[in-house]
Motif scaffolding. Structure first.
Motif, PDB file in Angstrom:
ATOM      1  N   THR A 176       7.756  65.162  13.168  1.00 55.63           N
ATOM      2  CA  THR A 176       6.647  65.684  13.957  1.00 55.63           C
ATOM      3  C   THR A 176       6.633  67.197  13.839  1.00 55.63           C
ATOM      4  O   THR A 176       7.612  67.857  14.185  1.00 55.63           O
ATOM      5  CB  THR A 176       6.829  65.337  15.453  1.00 55.63           C
ATOM      6  N   ALA A 177       5.514  67.761  13.391  1.00 54.72           N
ATOM      7  CA  ALA A 177       5.401  69.225  13.326  1.00 54.72           C
ATOM      8  C   ALA A 177       4.590  69.736  14.508  1.00 54.72           C
ATOM      9  O   ALA A 177       4.831  70.840  15.005  1.00 54.72           O
ATOM     10  CB  ALA A 177       4.738  69.644  12.017  1.00 54.72           C
ATOM     11  N   LYS A 190      13.743  70.292  -0.213  1.00 54.01           N
ATOM     12  CA  LYS A 190      14.105  71.220   0.866  1.00 54.01           C
ATOM     13  C   LYS A 190      15.106  70.582   1.813  1.00 54.01           C
ATOM     14  O   LYS A 190      15.056  69.397   2.069  1.00 54.01           O
ATOM     15  CB  LYS A 190      12.868  71.588   1.700  1.00 54.01           C
ATOM     16  N   ARG A 201       1.426  66.429   1.938  1.00 54.58           N
ATOM     17  CA  ARG A 201       2.536  65.915   2.764  1.00 54.58           C
ATOM     18  C   ARG A 201       2.159  65.838   4.242  1.00 54.58           C
ATOM     19  O   ARG A 201       2.975  65.459   5.083  1.00 54.58           O
ATOM     20  CB  ARG A 201       3.758  66.820   2.590  1.00 54.58           C
ATOM     21  N   LYS A 202       0.931  66.236   4.584  1.00 53.04           N
ATOM     22  CA  LYS A 202       0.530  66.308   6.002  1.00 53.04           C
ATOM     23  C   LYS A 202      -0.229  65.054   6.431  1.00 53.04           C
ATOM     24  O   LYS A 202      -1.205  64.668   5.801  1.00 53.04           O
ATOM     25  CB  LYS A 202      -0.343  67.547   6.235  1.00 53.04           C
ATOM     26  N   ASP A 206       4.648  60.323  20.814  1.00 54.04           N
ATOM     27  CA  ASP A 206       5.285  60.731  19.553  1.00 54.04           C
ATOM     28  C   ASP A 206       5.715  59.502  18.750  1.00 54.04           C
ATOM     29  O   ASP A 206       5.462  59.395  17.546  1.00 54.04           O
ATOM     30  CB  ASP A 206       6.496  61.625  19.881  1.00 54.04           C
ATOM     31  N   ILE A 221       4.835  65.660   9.035  1.00 55.22           N
ATOM     32  CA  ILE A 221       5.034  66.154   7.662  1.00 55.22           C
ATOM     33  C   ILE A 221       6.029  65.251   6.935  1.00 55.22           C
ATOM     34  O   ILE A 221       7.128  64.988   7.453  1.00 55.22           O
ATOM     35  CB  ILE A 221       5.602  67.607   7.668  1.00 55.22           C
TER      36      ILE A 221
HETATM   37  C1  LIG Z   1      11.888  55.292  15.049  1.00 53.16           C
HETATM   38  C2  LIG Z   1      12.102  56.594  15.704  1.00 53.16           C
HETATM   39  C3  LIG Z   1      10.891  57.452  15.846  1.00 53.16           C
HETATM   40  C4  LIG Z   1      11.239  58.708  16.466  1.00 53.16           C
HETATM   41  C5  LIG Z   1      10.163  59.754  16.260  1.00 53.16           C
HETATM   42  C6  LIG Z   1      10.758  61.057  16.564  1.00 53.16           C
HETATM   43  C7  LIG Z   1       9.950  62.152  15.916  1.00 53.16           C
HETATM   44  C8  LIG Z   1      10.581  63.458  16.281  1.00 53.16           C
HETATM   45  O1  LIG Z   1      10.899  63.644  17.415  1.00 53.16           O
HETATM   46  S1  LIG Z   1      10.863  64.578  15.073  1.00 53.16           S
HETATM   47  C9  LIG Z   1      11.705  65.853  15.973  1.00 53.16           C
HETATM   48  C10 LIG Z   1      10.765  66.966  16.331  1.00 53.16           C
HETATM   49  N1  LIG Z   1      10.349  67.672  15.139  1.00 53.16           N
HETATM   50  C11 LIG Z   1      11.149  68.549  14.529  1.00 53.16           C
HETATM   51  O2  LIG Z   1      12.263  68.836  14.941  1.00 53.16           O
HETATM   52  C12 LIG Z   1      10.568  69.160  13.283  1.00 53.16           C
HETATM   53  C13 LIG Z   1      11.068  70.595  13.098  1.00 53.16           C
HETATM   54  N2  LIG Z   1      10.338  71.195  12.001  1.00 53.16           N
HETATM   55  C14 LIG Z   1      10.767  71.027  10.741  1.00 53.16           C
HETATM   56  O3  LIG Z   1      11.842  70.513  10.468  1.00 53.16           O
HETATM   57  C15 LIG Z   1       9.882  71.550   9.646  1.00 53.16           C
HETATM   58  O4  LIG Z   1       9.010  72.549  10.146  1.00 53.16           O
HETATM   59  C16 LIG Z   1       9.026  70.416   9.018  1.00 53.16           C
HETATM   60  C17 LIG Z   1       9.969  69.380   8.384  1.00 53.16           C
HETATM   61  C18 LIG Z   1       8.142  69.731  10.060  1.00 53.16           C
HETATM   62  C19 LIG Z   1       8.120  71.003   7.951  1.00 53.16           C
HETATM   63  O5  LIG Z   1       8.916  71.775   7.112  1.00 53.16           O
HETATM   64  P1  LIG Z   1       8.653  71.789   5.535  1.00 53.16           P
HETATM   65  O6  LIG Z   1       8.909  70.461   4.932  1.00 53.16           O
HETATM   66  O7  LIG Z   1       9.433  72.943   5.014  1.00 53.16           O
HETATM   67  O8  LIG Z   1       7.104  72.012   5.424  1.00 53.16           O
HETATM   68  P2  LIG Z   1       6.303  73.378   5.266  1.00 53.16           P
HETATM   69  O9  LIG Z   1       6.325  73.726   3.801  1.00 53.16           O
HETATM   70  O10 LIG Z   1       6.729  74.391   6.255  1.00 53.16           O
HETATM   71  O11 LIG Z   1       4.857  72.891   5.665  1.00 53.16           O
HETATM   72  C20 LIG Z   1       4.176  71.897   4.919  1.00 53.16           C
HETATM   73  C21 LIG Z   1       2.716  72.002   5.301  1.00 53.16           C
HETATM   74  O12 LIG Z   1       2.591  71.652   6.688  1.00 53.16           O
HETATM   75  C22 LIG Z   1       2.022  72.740   7.430  1.00 53.16           C
HETATM   76  N3  LIG Z   1       2.703  72.814   8.720  1.00 53.16           N
HETATM   77  C23 LIG Z   1       4.026  72.737   8.974  1.00 53.16           C
HETATM   78  N4  LIG Z   1       4.265  72.821  10.295  1.00 53.16           N
HETATM   79  C24 LIG Z   1       3.052  72.949  10.883  1.00 53.16           C
HETATM   80  C25 LIG Z   1       2.631  73.082  12.223  1.00 53.16           C
HETATM   81  N5  LIG Z   1       3.493  73.072  13.235  1.00 53.16           N
HETATM   82  N6  LIG Z   1       1.305  73.194  12.463  1.00 53.16           N
HETATM   83  C26 LIG Z   1       0.400  73.183  11.452  1.00 53.16           C
HETATM   84  N7  LIG Z   1       0.746  73.060  10.153  1.00 53.16           N
HETATM   85  C27 LIG Z   1       2.054  72.948   9.881  1.00 53.16           C
HETATM   86  C28 LIG Z   1       2.307  73.967   6.588  1.00 53.16           C
HETATM   87  O13 LIG Z   1       1.365  74.990   6.851  1.00 53.16           O
HETATM   88  C29 LIG Z   1       2.144  73.421   5.182  1.00 53.16           C
HETATM   89  O14 LIG Z   1       0.779  73.274   4.906  1.00 53.16           O
HETATM   90  P3  LIG Z   1       0.211  73.461   3.399  1.00 53.16           P
HETATM   91  O15 LIG Z   1       0.895  72.413   2.557  1.00 53.16           O
HETATM   92  O16 LIG Z   1      -1.264  73.218   3.532  1.00 53.16           O
HETATM   93  O17 LIG Z   1       0.571  74.845   3.000  1.00 53.16           O
END
Ligand SMILES: CCCCCCCC(=O)SCCNC(=O)CCNC(=O)[C@H](O)C(C)(C)COP(=O)(O)OP(=O)(O)OC[C@H]1O[C@@H](n2cnc3c(N)ncnc32)[C@H](O)[C@@H]1OP(=O)(O)O
Length: 237
Positions: free
Chosen positions: A174-175, A234, A203-204, A161, A228
């Protein structure tokens, strides 16, 4: 926070000394709250060699530092605590004061950097901006054991990750993460994670990586990730 490799080279020996020395936290016997305050911490870069690094890790580190000399690669520094800029980037989306107490937040640190030298995640990431790829050199210590003698899959997933995330920039989350674990990783061995940005679609960000042994003969894992870019309009909380 990125820093040019030339600057990194200039200061690396000084920083080595700092890393190997005592933690540079304020020791002015103020209450714990002040001790943990980001203002009081002199940020230490953890992506530098320490005595726990194996010969393999040091050798690879030196090879990549050489690649940095012409500016095509850069070493990414790594800090326990989030920079003010990063905090600002994410504050808009997640830092709801009702959800996380300020006291707790002041103690927050990147969990991969929360171990004593050599016991947990020892790693350094090098980035090639033109080629939109990174190389992460990772040595998983004894506290990351899963099956006896082997690295825990969750620890590997964490590093994947982070490695994939290092190919992105700005405020991203990360999504989706897909990992195929092909061979178990021996505990305390060094692996090389090669990551790249495959596609950017609005944004992807679509990324992929592989995890190999130092001699490249063993393919431990392959993974893809979807990150993302956060939308300022948002809030996710
Ligand atoms: C230096 C330190 C580095 C550390 C790295 C750590 C990284 C992490 O651990 S992050 C923590 C784990 N991740 C999370 O907790 C994320 C939780 N999820 C979220 O907050 C939200 O779902 C988020 C921000 C990812 C997306 O939300 P949002 O901005 O509203 O986007 P949203 O409008 O739903 O989707 C945008 C696009 O992405 C797509 N998408 C979103 N999620 C997914 C998914 N899981 N699978 C496939 N497509 C997806 C949507 O279909 C949409 O596509 P399109 O534009 O073509 O219609």
């Amino acid at each position: 926070m990125l820093r040019s490799c030339t600057a990194g080279l200039r200061s690396i020996w000084a920083l080595r000394g700092r890393r190997e020395g005592a933690p540079r936290l304020s020791m002015d016997l103020q209450p714990a709250r002040r001790l943990f305050s980001t203002e009081k911490v002199i940020h230490k870069d953890w992506a530098l060699p320490n005595p726990s690094w194996s010969k393999d890790l040091k050798l690879l580190f030196d090879q990549f530092m050489k690649k940095c000399e012409d500016g095509s690669w850069e070493r990414l520094p790594s800090y326990k605590r989030t920079s003010t800029q990063e905090s600002e980037d994410f504050k808009t989306y997640f830092l709801d004061p009702k959800l996380v107490e300020e006291e707790r937040l002041s103690q927050a640190q990147l969990f991969t950097r929360g171990f004593e030298d050599g016991l947990g995640f020892e790693y350094v990431i090098f980035k090639n901006n033109d080629e939109k790829r990174t190389v992460c050199l990772f040595q998983g210590g004894p506290y990351l054991q899963g099956v006896p003698g082997l690295l825990h899959g969750g620890a590997m997933a964490t590093m994947i990750d982070i490695a994939l995330g290092s190919c992105t920039g700005g405020a991203v989350m990360t999504a989706n993460l897909n990992i195929n674990f092909k061979r178990p990783v021996p505990l305390c061995s060094v692996v090389v994670i090669n990551s790249q940005l495959d596609k950017l679609e609005g944004r992807k960000l679509f990324l992929s990586c592989n995890v190999r042994s130092v001699d490249e003969k063993t393919l431990y894992s392959e993974a893809t990730g979807l990150f993302i870019k956060l939308d300022p309009e948002k809030s996710s909380t």
